[in-house]
Write a protein that holds these residues in place. Sequence first.
Motif, PDB file in Angstrom:
ATOM      1  N   VAL A  21      41.617  51.718   8.414  1.00 22.58           N
ATOM      2  CA  VAL A  21      40.821  50.700   9.079  1.00 22.58           C
ATOM      3  C   VAL A  21      39.938  50.038   8.028  1.00 22.58           C
ATOM      4  O   VAL A  21      39.179  50.722   7.328  1.00 22.58           O
ATOM      5  N   LEU A  22      40.048  48.714   7.915  1.00 26.52           N
ATOM      6  CA  LEU A  22      39.197  47.958   6.999  1.00 26.52           C
ATOM      7  C   LEU A  22      38.203  47.147   7.815  1.00 26.52           C
ATOM      8  O   LEU A  22      38.591  46.434   8.744  1.00 26.52           O
ATOM      9  N   ILE A  23      36.925  47.268   7.474  1.00 25.87           N
ATOM     10  CA  ILE A  23      35.869  46.455   8.070  1.00 25.87           C
ATOM     11  C   ILE A  23      35.559  45.371   7.043  1.00 25.87           C
ATOM     12  O   ILE A  23      35.272  45.662   5.881  1.00 25.87           O
ATOM     13  N   LEU A  24      35.626  44.102   7.465  1.00 23.84           N
ATOM     14  CA  LEU A  24      35.572  42.981   6.528  1.00 23.84           C
ATOM     15  C   LEU A  24      34.421  42.041   6.842  1.00 23.84           C
ATOM     16  O   LEU A  24      34.082  41.834   8.007  1.00 23.84           O
ATOM     17  N   GLU A  25      33.828  41.457   5.792  1.00 20.91           N
ATOM     18  CA  GLU A  25      32.817  40.423   6.009  1.00 20.91           C
ATOM     19  C   GLU A  25      33.524  39.101   6.299  1.00 20.91           C
ATOM     20  O   GLU A  25      34.752  39.007   6.235  1.00 20.91           O
ATOM     21  N   SER A  26      32.757  38.075   6.623  1.00 19.56           N
ATOM     22  CA  SER A  26      33.338  36.803   7.066  1.00 19.56           C
ATOM     23  C   SER A  26      34.266  36.165   6.036  1.00 19.56           C
ATOM     24  O   SER A  26      35.215  35.484   6.397  1.00 19.56           O
ATOM     25  N   ARG A  51      35.987  39.949   2.318  1.00 19.05           N
ATOM     26  CA  ARG A  51      35.714  41.071   1.410  1.00 19.05           C
ATOM     27  C   ARG A  51      35.537  42.352   2.219  1.00 19.05           C
ATOM     28  O   ARG A  51      34.928  42.353   3.282  1.00 19.05           O
ATOM     29  N   THR A  52      36.088  43.468   1.730  1.00 18.65           N
ATOM     30  CA  THR A  52      36.002  44.740   2.435  1.00 18.65           C
ATOM     31  C   THR A  52      34.594  45.312   2.347  1.00 18.65           C
ATOM     32  O   THR A  52      34.058  45.506   1.257  1.00 18.65           O
ATOM     33  N   ILE A  53      33.998  45.566   3.518  1.00 16.17           N
ATOM     34  CA  ILE A  53      32.676  46.197   3.597  1.00 16.17           C
ATOM     35  C   ILE A  53      32.832  47.711   3.619  1.00 16.17           C
ATOM     36  O   ILE A  53      32.091  48.435   2.974  1.00 16.17           O
ATOM     37  N   ALA A  54      33.811  48.181   4.392  1.00 17.82           N
ATOM     38  CA  ALA A  54      34.048  49.613   4.508  1.00 17.82           C
ATOM     39  C   ALA A  54      35.533  49.867   4.719  1.00 17.82           C
ATOM     40  O   ALA A  54      36.235  49.052   5.320  1.00 17.82           O
TER      41      ALA A  54
END
Length: 196
Positions: A73-78, A81-84
């Motif tokens: 699971v990739l959490i991404l900014e707008s 870019r990968t945040i987590a």
Amino acid sequence: MLTLTRLMCCLLLLVSVLLSGCVNHLSMKTIQRSAQYEASFSFNGRVSIKRGLEFSNAGLRWVHSPDEDEDEVLILESLGRTIARIHRDVQGATLESQGRFYVSQDVESLTQQALGWTLPLTLLTHWVVGVPAKGSPAEVQRDSRNQVILMRQAGWEIRYLRYAGVAADSLPARFTMKKDNLELTVLIDEWEKQQQ
């Protein structure tokens, strides 16, 4: 009289229209839920997280491979870019975020440790495709098309707000999950696969 350049532009336009029709037809075929209970999937979407008075949102990319017993699971900014990055397999779970690295036996305790709230990933692998998880009692309500509109399981309330199609086995496109003071809303922009 048409010049060669204009003719080529018209042909390219016609081909692109025909191809876009094929793409739409193919994507409509891939939004049906697999007949197999535990199927591979991947999607791109967005998630909003509301905890008490705190609110945040991010992009989301999830790849689920039950055959390998693995999730990423990739959490991404707008801007993408990968945040987590959360990774789970038979060895356990890891979370990387802003130069920090967390390790645990499961995603639930990992996200509690790293984020301060629990992400029920094991259950969510079923809920995201609109079915209750096995091994735990669930209350399920369906609409006139036989699509799930409300599910309660393991203390969570899941409301399905939109599907990717009108058939009973269409995949969800938007749903919310609530437990205690935590509310997650998942919006799926693109289902990439649901393998048999």
